[in-house]
Design an enzyme around this catalytic site. Structure first.
Site, PDB file in Angstrom:
ATOM      1  N   HIS A  65       0.804  -1.234   0.000  1.00 61.72           N
ATOM      2  CA  HIS A  65       0.000   0.000   0.000  1.00 61.72           C
ATOM      3  C   HIS A  65       0.827   1.269   0.000  1.00 61.72           C
ATOM      4  CE1 HIS A  65      -3.919  -1.952   0.960  1.00 61.72           C
ATOM      5  NE2 HIS A  65      -3.134  -2.855   1.517  1.00 61.72           N
ATOM      6  N   LYS A  80      -8.116  14.087   4.805  1.00 61.70           N
ATOM      7  CA  LYS A  80      -7.230  12.916   4.784  1.00 61.70           C
ATOM      8  C   LYS A  80      -6.182  13.121   5.858  1.00 61.70           C
ATOM      9  CE  LYS A  80      -6.213  13.962   0.359  1.00 61.70           C
ATOM     10  NZ  LYS A  80      -6.288  12.718  -0.407  1.00 61.70           N
ATOM     11  N   ARG A  81      -5.356  12.084   6.116  1.00 62.94           N
ATOM     12  CA  ARG A  81      -4.251  12.270   7.044  1.00 62.94           C
ATOM     13  C   ARG A  81      -3.400  13.471   6.615  1.00 62.94           C
ATOM     14  NH1 ARG A  81      -3.090   8.114  10.824  1.00 62.94           N
ATOM     15  NH2 ARG A  81      -1.357   9.466  11.407  1.00 62.94           N
ATOM     16  N   LYS A 140       1.069  14.499   0.929  1.00 61.26           N
ATOM     17  CA  LYS A 140      -0.306  14.778   0.492  1.00 61.26           C
ATOM     18  C   LYS A 140      -0.490  16.275   0.196  1.00 61.26           C
ATOM     19  CE  LYS A 140      -2.254  10.857   3.098  1.00 61.26           C
ATOM     20  NZ  LYS A 140      -2.937  10.008   2.081  1.00 61.26           N
ATOM     21  N   THR A 159      -8.454   6.626  -1.712  1.00 61.72           N
ATOM     22  CA  THR A 159      -9.821   6.108  -1.803  1.00 61.72           C
ATOM     23  C   THR A 159     -10.816   7.221  -1.504  1.00 61.72           C
ATOM     24  OG1 THR A 159      -9.448   5.276   0.430  1.00 61.72           O
ATOM     25  CG2 THR A 159      -9.392   3.665  -1.347  1.00 61.72           C
ATOM     26  N   LYS A 173     -14.685   8.447  -3.079  1.00 64.55           N
ATOM     27  CA  LYS A 173     -15.876   8.833  -2.306  1.00 64.55           C
ATOM     28  C   LYS A 173     -16.404  10.180  -2.787  1.00 64.55           C
ATOM     29  CE  LYS A 173     -13.794   6.154   1.330  1.00 64.55           C
ATOM     30  NZ  LYS A 173     -12.811   6.188   2.431  1.00 64.55           N
TER      31      LYS A 173
END
Ligand code: 26W
Length: 808
Positions: free
Chosen positions: A353, A541-542, A547, A649, A653
């Site tokens: 992952h 998100k984290r 990111k 993911t 959504k």
């Protein structure tokens, strides 16, 4: 079930459980009663499912994962059993507020982020597709921490999610097994064979708690088995401690129980702590022992094991399943190495992952060896045999062999063990699987090309659309019928309504109502009033440097600078919404949270910009909060540095709820683009190719960006010159990371094209018909990203399992 019967059974259940009448009920009593009723009802199906599995003797899969981020289960179970409407009506007559009762359930937050939530979506799809598949994990007493924001800083609080008990679980004390740590291994001869005798070890009792995972409106009920660590009565017998040493006895009990006490709150960063390694072995040893006991009890032959059982490991965290299965087959079942190895590799499959180097697990050999002496011997033997094969293949290429060895540089390399000891290795999006093959695991790909494959992630449309966005779901059903509820590829029928202005008007109204709901939540939680007509632009998100929440923030600062200069600037009002947790020890991420709050403070109060810009941070991001945000989102920020986000993911959504992706060509964004077409997504930034070339060849200078682009210069200077309402040096570390550490994630490099992408969003949104058409197109193509599609691919491509039809 019908309303009248339900009411009667509910009142009876309440009285037997609580010994009082319903008039005296507390909300929690009502919640527990409803939970118990649902569980009783599921139990019958559960037993029947298990009997069917035994009778039919079909292959089953066990999904081993250190994380299952389930969220709440009660409303889900009501929907899946098709009880929701009945309960709603019955409760109305009893003057009970169902929404309020549902809100009492704590989130089961046994996961950090994407990997844990994926495991939960997979359990949902397995049961809904009537596949015989079960989860194995750890019953952490404390889930992922609760985030509080104090003065703009993240503070972590424990999450005692089991405080009021857990209505879904059943403790199976009689199914407990023992897991051994430490000690020494003595070699002996027996019938001309070497046998391995493990002595002087510590024993931990693993007690399973089973929860039912019911499928969507079918009769399948699979099992999630979570293990809890306890002392054996034998060990806690005070007489075994010298002179009834009470204090040491208590200390020992505490030490043992600590194994299932807490979920490690780190993702993408490996914590070399011994307790984590203990957790990993505890999970796999307990799970394998119970699978094998059951298999043998039901008359299975071990020679057939891999034809009847598949075991999947969610990242490397449960990779000790490989040597543990070898240990059981060899030491306990008296099997020879070669056959044991054949069975083990045929049973186990592995998903990677992440490619971030700091997230690849490795354990110091000495620590590993002293905690798990017999397992170490087996890993050592696996390594010897593997390297021996490599020597023959690569002759004297020591460097290459060293790069692939399982034991090297004083460490056990868990990903290497996973690849060598499994029959399938998959990435979670096409680009990620390609990067694994061509870069990160290129050597392994050369040796085992047949093991590598891709399984693009997915999400369950039941939680992320049917449950969380009921009005959109209803509109879809009214428009294309209800087939999509059981087959999300049917969503594509919505493309016939892309130009239907009545339909699009309804899409608009639903989104607007969801935005109103979220606006109220925002005001309740933060006191900030946002304009429901503004663009809801969301990054949830984290918090992590790769990111690039920083890129989003630099753009906000730039917009703010422009608006201060020209309050009449022609831009549509925007609300930037953030949520997410930082690892407790990740300073840069925590400072990013502080920066979000500092900017929010400054910008939200500045009346000169005429409310064109609002910045909101919602604290304590979790599954339940996510369910409220996705339906209201319009712009989906998926802005990771290309090559870094394995899949993502959240992006799926958003798409399923009609938001437009603003993203880089990273992870599954690429496949979203391929599905909807370039005109229905906004892409910017470096490609993975370009990023990887910079890492390889150098040639990027953050200072050049600083000097060349006056916007960047202005913003970065504002981080440290007292412009922001914070301590003078508060954001120095963020500034340094971007300039003095040469901007590892290419934030500055991508800044300009990100700004352009936002302009494009602004233009598109300014044309509502076009925006709504894009939105419809995204919903219509989101069926591909259902975890049902993903799980079907795992089932046929990796596990070789088939559906089992469970009757009434
Ligand atoms: C050992 C510490 C540790 C813990 C967790 C390292 C790495 C992890 C996970 C692999 C992090 C994770 O959740 N990865 C995410 O997995 C998702 C599901 O496949 C992907 O969608 C995300 O892109 C990926 O970051």
């Amino acid at each position: 079930m019908n309303k009248v019967l339900f009411k009667q059974l509910f009142l009876e259940k309440f009285e037997t459980m609580h010994g009082q009448t319903i008039e005296e009920a507390s909300p929690m009593d009502l919640y527990m009663t409803l939970g118990a009723m649902i569980r009783d009802f599921m139990s019958r199906k559960w037993i029947h499912t298990n009997q069917t599995y035994v009778n039919q003797g079909k292959k089953q899969v066990y999904y081993f994962s250190m994380e299952f981020l389930l969220g709440k289960m009660m409303e889900r179970n009501l929907l899946y059993l098709d009880w929701k409407k009945i309960v709603l009506e019955a409760f109305e007559e009893l003057s009970i507020d169902l929404e309020m009762i549902l809100s009492l359930e704590p989130d089961a937050g046994l996961g950090n982020g994407g990997l844990g939530r994926l495991a939960a979506c997979f359990l949902d799809s397995l049961a809904s597709l009537q596949l015989p598949g079960h989860g194995c994990g750890i019953r952490y007493k404390y889930g992922f921490f609760d985030q509080k924001i104090v003065d703009g800083y993240q503070v972590e609080l424990p999450d005692p999610w089991l405080k009021h008990g857990n209505v879904w679980e059943i403790r199976k004390a009689d199914k407990a097994v023992e897991v051994r740590f430490g000690g020494v291994v003595r070699l002996d001869q027996h019938d001309n064979k070497t046998i391995f005798i493990h002595e002087n070890y510590d024993t931990v009792l693993a007690v399973p708690y089973d929860s039912p995972i019911v499928g969507f409106q079918n009769n399948t009920v699979n099992t999630l088995r979570l293990w809890s660590a306890e002392t054996t009565m034998r060990d806690f017998d005070f007489s075994t401690f010298n002179r009834g040493d009470y204090l040491n006895a208590v200390k020992y009990k505490h030490e043992v129980e600590s194994i299932s006490q807490i979920l490690y709150p780190d993702d993408q960063h490996q914590e070399g702590r011994i307790l984590r390694l203990k957790q990993q072995y505890f999970l796999v040893s307990a799970s394998l022992q119970s699978i094998i006991h059951r298999y043998k009890r039901k008359g299975g032959s071990l020679h057939e094991f891999s034809n009847k059982i598949a075991i999947h490991i969610n990242d490397t965290h449960p990779v000790l399943a490989i040597p543990e299965l070898m240990r059981i087959l060899i030491d306990e079942e008296d099997m020879g190495w070669d056959q044991a190895w054949q069975l083990t590799t045929q049973t186990i499959s592995y998903t990677n992952h992440t490619i971030l180097p700091e997230a690849l697990e490795k354990w110091p050999i000495d620590l590993f060896q002293s905690l798990l002496p017999r397992i170490y011997m087996i890993v050592h033997e696996i390594n010897e045999r593997f390297c021996h094969g490599l020597w023959q293949r690569y002759l004297n290429n020591w460097e290459k062999i060293g790069q692939m060895a399982i034991l090297a540089d004083g460490y056990v390399h868990m990903a290497h063990l996973a690849v060598v000891g499994s029959h399938s290795v998959n990435g979670v999006a096409e680009i990620h699987s390609e990067i694994l093959k061509k870069q990160v695991m290129a050597h392994f790909y050369e040796v085992f090309p047949y093991k590598f494959n891709n399984k693009t992630n997915g999400i369950t449309p039941r939680r992320w659309l049917i449950k969380s966005n009921p009005s959109l779901s209803q509109l879809i059903t009214d428009t294309i019928g209800s087939a999509w509820l059981h087959d999300s590829s049917e969503l594509i029928q919505l493309m016939n309504h892309e130009e239907d202005s009545y339909f699009k008007q309804q899409i608009f109204t639903i989104k607007h109502n969801n935005k109103l709901t979220l606006s109220r939540i925002i005001e309740d939680k933060t006191g900030i009033k946002v304009d429901p007509n503004s663009i809801f632009d969301v990054q949830i998100k984290r918090i992590h440097a790769y990111k690039r929440q920083m890129l989003n923030l630099l753009h906000i600062m730039d917009l703010y600078n422009q608006l201060r200069e020209n309050p009449d600037l022609d831009i549509l009002p925007r609300t930037f919404i953030f949520a997410g947790k930082s690892a407790p020890s990740y300073y840069q991420a925590k400072q990013t949270i502080k920066l979000i709050h500092t900017l929010a403070d400054l910008i939200n109060k500045d009346s000169s910009i005429k409310d064109k810009l609002k910045v909101v941070f919602l604290e304590n991001y979790n599954v339940s909060l996510a369910e409220k945000i996705f339906p209201a989102a319009e712009v989906s920020e998926q802005i990771s540095t290309a090559s870094k986000e394995a899949s993502g993911t959240g992006n799926m959504k958003f798409m399923m709820n009609g938001a437009i992706t603003l993203g880089t060509l990273d992870g599954a964004n690429i496949e979203i683009k391929d599905a909807v077409g370039e005109e229905n997504i906004v892409i910017f930034g470096l490609t993975a190719h370009e990023v990887l070339a910079y890492y390889r060849n150098g040639g990027y200078s953050a200072w050049d960006m600083f000097h060349q682009d006056s916007r960047i210069k202005t913003i970065l200077t504002q981080l440290i010159n007292g412009f922001l309402p914070a301590a003078q040096d508060e954001f120095r570390s963020l500034y340094d990371a971007l300039l003095y550490q040469n901007d590892e994630y290419f934030v500055l490099k991508d800044f300009s094209s990100y700004v352009d992408a936002h302009r494009r969003i602004n233009q598109l949104y300014g044309n509502p018909q076009q925006w709504l058409r894009m939105s419809v197109c995204n919903i219509a193509h989101s069926g591909r990203f259902s975890s049902d599609r993903t799980i079907s691919e795992y089932a046929s491509g990796i596990w070789q399992i088939d559906p089992v039809y469970v009757g009434e």
